[in-house]
Design an enzyme around this catalytic site. Structure first.
Site, short mmCIF file in Angstrom:
data_model
loop_
_atom_site.label_atom_id
_atom_site.label_comp_id
_atom_site.label_asym_id
_atom_site.label_seq_id
_atom_site.Cartn_x
_atom_site.Cartn_y
_atom_site.Cartn_z
N ASP A 21 10.08 -7.49 -2.93
CA ASP A 21 8.80 -7.71 -2.24
C ASP A 21 8.42 -9.18 -2.45
O ASP A 21 8.57 -9.70 -3.56
CB ASP A 21 7.72 -6.79 -2.84
CG ASP A 21 6.51 -6.64 -1.93
OD1 ASP A 21 6.11 -5.49 -1.67
OD2 ASP A 21 5.96 -7.67 -1.49
N TYR A 55 4.83 -8.21 16.24
CA TYR A 55 4.95 -6.98 15.45
C TYR A 55 5.62 -5.87 16.25
O TYR A 55 6.64 -5.32 15.84
CB TYR A 55 3.57 -6.52 14.97
CG TYR A 55 3.64 -5.46 13.90
CD1 TYR A 55 4.10 -5.78 12.62
CD2 TYR A 55 3.28 -4.15 14.15
CE1 TYR A 55 4.16 -4.82 11.63
CE2 TYR A 55 3.34 -3.19 13.17
CZ TYR A 55 3.79 -3.53 11.90
OH TYR A 55 3.87 -2.57 10.93
N LYS A 88 9.42 -4.50 15.65
CA LYS A 88 9.61 -3.13 15.18
C LYS A 88 10.54 -2.38 16.14
O LYS A 88 11.36 -1.57 15.73
CB LYS A 88 8.26 -2.41 15.09
CG LYS A 88 7.42 -2.80 13.88
CD LYS A 88 7.87 -2.02 12.65
CE LYS A 88 7.11 -2.37 11.40
NZ LYS A 88 7.65 -1.73 10.20
N PHE A 143 0.83 -1.22 0.00
CA PHE A 143 0.00 0.00 0.00
C PHE A 143 0.86 1.26 0.00
O PHE A 143 0.75 2.11 -0.91
CB PHE A 143 -0.92 -0.08 1.24
CG PHE A 143 -1.56 1.21 1.63
CD1 PHE A 143 -2.32 1.95 0.73
CD2 PHE A 143 -1.41 1.69 2.93
CE1 PHE A 143 -2.93 3.15 1.12
CE2 PHE A 143 -2.02 2.88 3.32
CZ PHE A 143 -2.77 3.61 2.41
#
Ligand code: UDP
Length: 304
Positions: free
Chosen positions: A28, A135, A139, A11
């Site tokens: 990707d 996550y 991060k 996105f």
């Protein structure tokens, strides 16, 4: 100028590449991305942790991640690896190239923040073994590793922490779970809008055009080496109000259905953007209603 963009087919990446001039290489694995890429980019289908090259780049932009809670809790190991081995690999490519390294971190690193709007110097309140830890902790690890490269090797690193960015090209099939795309999908299909919990939890949403403007500044401005900057909105919206606004803007007959809350769902989230205002002379320009209208128009054009 040569750009390497990890996760560039997703996105955010698909919007960003439209604004970059030069030779663009995308790596990707298409694990969550859906859109056709323009011909001007060189595309390599590969996980960033497995990508090796002797090529040199001027900019390495590390976007590769699985940011949807409903998706990453289903793929926790993969999620951690792209934010650890993937970040390491991308940093090594940048170090060998002496490139500018831009990392798209996340507001998620603050966890269940106790200070709202949350400034960059708040350390976070994160459950290290909870369902979201794959996550948020990875991060956080990425940010620590990036700061280590900045301190030890003097690499020109820049970290941004985006807050709930939305707009055209979010996955339009409703299955992906991000709240705006799912609610628009449900409203246009006439299905119930599914709220987790009582809907009093908040998020502050940022339209993708505003994200692009900030990101280009972070990439190209001088004097940002080693900086960490929130890119988001400081305007909190309750999820129940978001649901009602989307029903109204789509003229939908959908109703609201309350479901059990998500585990460790942060109850409130909004960005303190004083630093972005000062360093980048940036603030969001698009209101939630305006951004939703544009996003709804796009959903109408692509939904079957
Ligand atoms: N949410 C919801 N219904 C949905 C999807 C999300 O009520 O179908 C809520 C979710 O519980 C959270 C917020 O919307 O409080 C934002 O969720 P999202 O998955 O977009 O990302 P997050 O900000 O949690 O990373």
């Amino acid at each position: 100028m040569k750009f390497l963009i990890t996760g560039g087919a997703g996105f955010l990446g698909s919007h960003l590449i439209e604004h970059l001039d030069g030779e663009i290489t995308l790596v990707d694995d298409l694990s969550t991305a859906k859109y056709e890429l323009p011909k001007k980019v060189k595309f390599i289908r590969q996980k960033i942790e497995n990508f090796h090259t002797d090529e040199k780049f001027d900019y390495v932009i590390h976007l590769a991640a699985r940011p949807s809670p409903e998706d990453y809790t289903q793929h926790p190991v993969e999620t951690i690896l792209s934010n650890s081995l993937g970040t390491y690999n991308a940093l090594e490519i940048a170090r060998k190239s002496d490139a500018v390294f831009l990392y798209t971190s996340s507001s998620e690193i603050y966890g269940n923040a106790e200070i709202i709007p949350t400034p960059e110097d708040y350390w976070g309140k994160v459950n290290p073994i909870g369902v979201r830890s794959c996550y948020d902790e990875s991060k956080r690890f990425s940010e620590a590793l990036i700061m280590a490269y900045y301190r030890e090797y003097g690499l020109d690193t820049r970290i941004q922490r985006p807050f709930n960015v939305y707009g055209p090209r979010l996955r339009e099939d409703g299955s992906y779970g991000r709240v705006i795309s799912r609610f628009i999908y449900q409203a246009l299909k006439g299905e119930d809008l599914t709220i987790f919990g009582d809907g009093n939890q908040t998020r502050a949403f940022l339209y993708v055009d505003d994200w692009i403007e900030a990101t280009l500044k972070i990439l190209f401005m001088n004097g940002l080496k080693g900086e960490v900057i929130n890119i988001g909105s400081d305007k909190e919206t309750r999820i129940i109000d978001l649901a009602n606004l989307i029903i109204q803007l789509t003229n939908s007959k959908s109703k609201i259905k309350l479901l059990p809350p998500r585990q460790d769902d942060p109850p409130r989230r909004a960005a303190d953007i004083s630093k972005a205002k000062k360093l980048l002379n940036w603030e969001p320009k698009t209101s939630l209603e305006e951004g939703l209208k544009k996003t709804i128009d796009w959903f109408k054009s692509v939904m079957k």
